[in-house]
Design a protein around this motif. Structure first.
Motif, PDB file in Angstrom:
ATOM      1  N   LEU A 189      38.813  -7.602-101.128  1.00  0.00           N
ATOM      2  CA  LEU A 189      39.486  -8.237 -99.993  1.00  0.00           C
ATOM      3  C   LEU A 189      39.732  -9.722-100.273  1.00  0.00           C
ATOM      4  CD1 LEU A 189      37.336  -6.568 -97.212  1.00  0.00           C
ATOM      5  CD2 LEU A 189      39.727  -6.029 -97.748  1.00  0.00           C
ATOM      6  N   ASN A 190      38.758 -10.380-100.905  1.00  0.00           N
ATOM      7  CA  ASN A 190      38.915 -11.801-101.240  1.00  0.00           C
ATOM      8  C   ASN A 190      40.010 -12.005-102.284  1.00  0.00           C
ATOM      9  OD1 ASN A 190      36.919 -12.543 -99.437  1.00  0.00           O
ATOM     10  ND2 ASN A 190      35.303 -12.451-100.977  1.00  0.00           N
ATOM     11  N   TRP A 191      40.169 -11.050-103.178  1.00  0.00           N
ATOM     12  CA  TRP A 191      41.239 -11.146-104.170  1.00  0.00           C
ATOM     13  C   TRP A 191      42.598 -11.163-103.463  1.00  0.00           C
ATOM     14  CZ3 TRP A 191      45.372  -8.035-105.459  1.00  0.00           C
ATOM     15  CH2 TRP A 191      46.048  -8.373-106.632  1.00  0.00           C
ATOM     16  N   PHE A 192      42.762 -10.285-102.491  1.00  0.00           N
ATOM     17  CA  PHE A 192      44.006 -10.277-101.721  1.00  0.00           C
ATOM     18  C   PHE A 192      44.196 -11.602-100.983  1.00  0.00           C
ATOM     19  CE2 PHE A 192      44.048  -5.577-102.034  1.00  0.00           C
ATOM     20  CZ  PHE A 192      45.382  -5.397-102.359  1.00  0.00           C
ATOM     21  N   ALA A 193      43.114 -12.142-100.445  1.00  0.00           N
ATOM     22  CA  ALA A 193      43.213 -13.417 -99.728  1.00  0.00           C
ATOM     23  C   ALA A 193      43.701 -14.524-100.662  1.00  0.00           C
ATOM     24  CB  ALA A 193      41.865 -13.787 -99.111  1.00  0.00           C
ATOM     25  N   ARG A 194      43.277 -14.492-101.912  1.00  0.00           N
ATOM     26  CA  ARG A 194      43.714 -15.501-102.896  1.00  0.00           C
ATOM     27  C   ARG A 194      45.138 -15.247-103.386  1.00  0.00           C
ATOM     28  NH1 ARG A 194      38.707 -14.275-104.925  1.00  0.00           N
ATOM     29  NH2 ARG A 194      39.631 -13.117-106.636  1.00  0.00           N
ATOM     30  N   GLU A 195      45.438 -13.981-103.653  1.00  0.00           N
ATOM     31  CA  GLU A 195      46.719 -13.635-104.286  1.00  0.00           C
ATOM     32  C   GLU A 195      47.845 -13.360-103.288  1.00  0.00           C
ATOM     33  OE1 GLU A 195      47.158 -13.791-107.590  1.00  0.00           O
ATOM     34  OE2 GLU A 195      45.061 -14.407-107.772  1.00  0.00           O
ATOM     35  N   GLY A 196      47.476 -13.023-102.075  1.00  0.00           N
ATOM     36  CA  GLY A 196      48.469 -12.718-101.049  1.00  0.00           C
ATOM     37  C   GLY A 196      48.350 -11.274-100.591  1.00  0.00           C
ATOM     38  N   PHE A 197      48.370 -11.099 -99.290  1.00  0.00           N
ATOM     39  CA  PHE A 197      48.291  -9.768 -98.716  1.00  0.00           C
ATOM     40  C   PHE A 197      49.671  -9.124 -98.738  1.00  0.00           C
ATOM     41  CE2 PHE A 197      44.743 -12.004 -96.691  1.00  0.00           C
ATOM     42  CZ  PHE A 197      43.717 -11.121 -96.966  1.00  0.00           C
ATOM     43  N   PRO A 198      49.726  -7.808 -98.918  1.00  0.00           N
ATOM     44  CA  PRO A 198      51.028  -7.136 -98.864  1.00  0.00           C
ATOM     45  C   PRO A 198      51.621  -7.227 -97.462  1.00  0.00           C
ATOM     46  CG  PRO A 198      49.246  -5.529 -99.151  1.00  0.00           C
ATOM     47  CD  PRO A 198      48.626  -6.885 -99.154  1.00  0.00           C
ATOM     48  N   ARG A 199      52.885  -6.964 -97.372  1.00  0.00           N
ATOM     49  CA  ARG A 199      53.563  -6.978 -96.076  1.00  0.00           C
ATOM     50  C   ARG A 199      53.231  -5.712 -95.297  1.00  0.00           C
ATOM     51  NH1 ARG A 199      59.544  -9.119 -97.840  1.00  0.00           N
ATOM     52  NH2 ARG A 199      58.846 -11.207 -98.421  1.00  0.00           N
ATOM     53  N   GLY A 200      53.477  -5.779 -94.011  1.00  0.00           N
ATOM     54  CA  GLY A 200      53.350  -4.593 -93.172  1.00  0.00           C
ATOM     55  C   GLY A 200      51.943  -4.364 -92.660  1.00  0.00           C
ATOM     56  N   GLU A 201      51.745  -3.151 -92.166  1.00  0.00           N
ATOM     57  CA  GLU A 201      50.485  -2.800 -91.535  1.00  0.00           C
ATOM     58  C   GLU A 201      49.302  -2.919 -92.494  1.00  0.00           C
ATOM     59  OE1 GLU A 201      49.166   0.699 -88.618  1.00  0.00           O
ATOM     60  OE2 GLU A 201      49.326   1.368 -90.705  1.00  0.00           O
ATOM     61  N   ILE A 202      49.459  -2.440 -93.705  1.00  0.00           N
ATOM     62  CA  ILE A 202      48.353  -2.488 -94.664  1.00  0.00           C
ATOM     63  C   ILE A 202      47.923  -3.933 -94.901  1.00  0.00           C
ATOM     64  CG2 ILE A 202      47.712  -2.082 -97.093  1.00  0.00           C
ATOM     65  CD1 ILE A 202      47.582   0.429 -95.378  1.00  0.00           C
ATOM     66  N   GLY A 203      48.857  -4.822 -95.100  1.00  0.00           N
ATOM     67  CA  GLY A 203      48.530  -6.230 -95.305  1.00  0.00           C
ATOM     68  C   GLY A 203      47.832  -6.836 -94.102  1.00  0.00           C
ATOM     69  N   ARG A 204      48.313  -6.502 -92.920  1.00  0.00           N
ATOM     70  CA  ARG A 204      47.698  -7.018 -91.691  1.00  0.00           C
ATOM     71  C   ARG A 204      46.260  -6.524 -91.568  1.00  0.00           C
ATOM     72  NH1 ARG A 204      50.575  -4.441 -88.158  1.00  0.00           N
ATOM     73  NH2 ARG A 204      48.947  -3.147 -87.268  1.00  0.00           N
ATOM     74  N   LEU A 205      46.036  -5.242 -91.868  1.00  0.00           N
ATOM     75  CA  LEU A 205      44.695  -4.682 -91.774  1.00  0.00           C
ATOM     76  C   LEU A 205      43.771  -5.226 -92.861  1.00  0.00           C
ATOM     77  CD1 LEU A 205      45.558  -0.980 -90.873  1.00  0.00           C
ATOM     78  CD2 LEU A 205      44.763  -2.798 -89.329  1.00  0.00           C
ATOM     79  N   LEU A 206      44.296  -5.418 -94.055  1.00  0.00           N
ATOM     80  CA  LEU A 206      43.490  -6.011 -95.130  1.00  0.00           C
ATOM     81  C   LEU A 206      43.077  -7.433 -94.764  1.00  0.00           C
ATOM     82  CD1 LEU A 206      45.454  -4.775 -98.270  1.00  0.00           C
ATOM     83  CD2 LEU A 206      43.115  -4.129 -97.641  1.00  0.00           C
ATOM     84  N   ALA A 207      44.000  -8.201 -94.202  1.00  0.00           N
ATOM     85  CA  ALA A 207      43.686  -9.577 -93.803  1.00  0.00           C
ATOM     86  C   ALA A 207      42.628  -9.586 -92.702  1.00  0.00           C
ATOM     87  CB  ALA A 207      44.957 -10.288 -93.334  1.00  0.00           C
ATOM     88  N   LEU A 208      42.742  -8.677 -91.752  1.00  0.00           N
ATOM     89  CA  LEU A 208      41.766  -8.593 -90.680  1.00  0.00           C
ATOM     90  C   LEU A 208      40.394  -8.221 -91.243  1.00  0.00           C
ATOM     91  CD1 LEU A 208      40.841  -8.495 -87.740  1.00  0.00           C
ATOM     92  CD2 LEU A 208      41.801  -6.174 -87.609  1.00  0.00           C
ATOM     93  N   MET A 209      40.353  -7.228 -92.126  1.00  0.00           N
ATOM     94  CA  MET A 209      39.072  -6.806 -92.689  1.00  0.00           C
ATOM     95  C   MET A 209      38.464  -7.900 -93.543  1.00  0.00           C
ATOM     96  SD  MET A 209      36.992  -4.402 -92.408  1.00  0.00           S
ATOM     97  CE  MET A 209      35.357  -4.890 -92.930  1.00  0.00           C
ATOM     98  N   GLN A 210      39.279  -8.642 -94.259  1.00  0.00           N
ATOM     99  CA  GLN A 210      38.767  -9.751 -95.071  1.00  0.00           C
ATOM    100  C   GLN A 210      38.132 -10.805 -94.175  1.00  0.00           C
ATOM    101  OE1 GLN A 210      39.812 -13.174 -95.537  1.00  0.00           O
ATOM    102  NE2 GLN A 210      38.342 -13.461 -97.194  1.00  0.00           N
TER     103      GLN A 210
END
Length: 80
Positions: free
Chosen positions: A32-53
Motif C-alpha cells: 500500500l505504501n508503494w502505491f502511495a509513493r508511486e501513485g494510486f490507479p484511477r477509479g474505484e480500485i485506486g480510491r480503495l487502495l488509498a483509503l486502505m493505505q
C-alpha cells in the motif's frame, strides 16, 4: 471518505499484480505504501487502495474488525 467504501475493502479483490485475488483489506502495508509513493490507479480500485493505505498507516485497521465479523456471520449464498 465515503462510509460505504469500508465494506468494499473486504469485498473487492486486487485485480492484478503480486497480490492479485487478495481482498484490499488484507494487502500488506509495504505494498500500500508503494502505491502511495508511486501513485494510486484511477477509479474505484485506486480510491480503495488509498483509503486502505491511510487506515493501515494510521494504525486503524481494527476499525474493520466489526465488518469482518459481520461478514463471517452472514450465511453464504449457494449457487444454483
Amino acid at each position: 471518505m465515503n462510509p460505504e467504501d469500508l465494506p468494499l475493502l473486504l469485498e473487492r479483490q486486487m485485480p492484478y499484480g503480486k497480490y492479485q485475488g487478495r481482498v484490499i483489506a488484507d494487502l500488506p502495508g509495504h505494498y500500500l505504501n508503494w502505491f502511495a509513493r508511486e501513485g494510486f490507479p484511477r477509479g474505484e480500485i485506486g480510491r480503495l487502495l488509498a483509503l486502505m493505505q491511510e487506515i493501515d498507516h494510521n494504525g486503524l485497521s481494527y476499525l474493520l474488525d466489526p465488518l469482518r465479523k459481520a461478514q463471517q456471520q452472514r450465511p453464504s449464498r449457494s449457487l444454483r
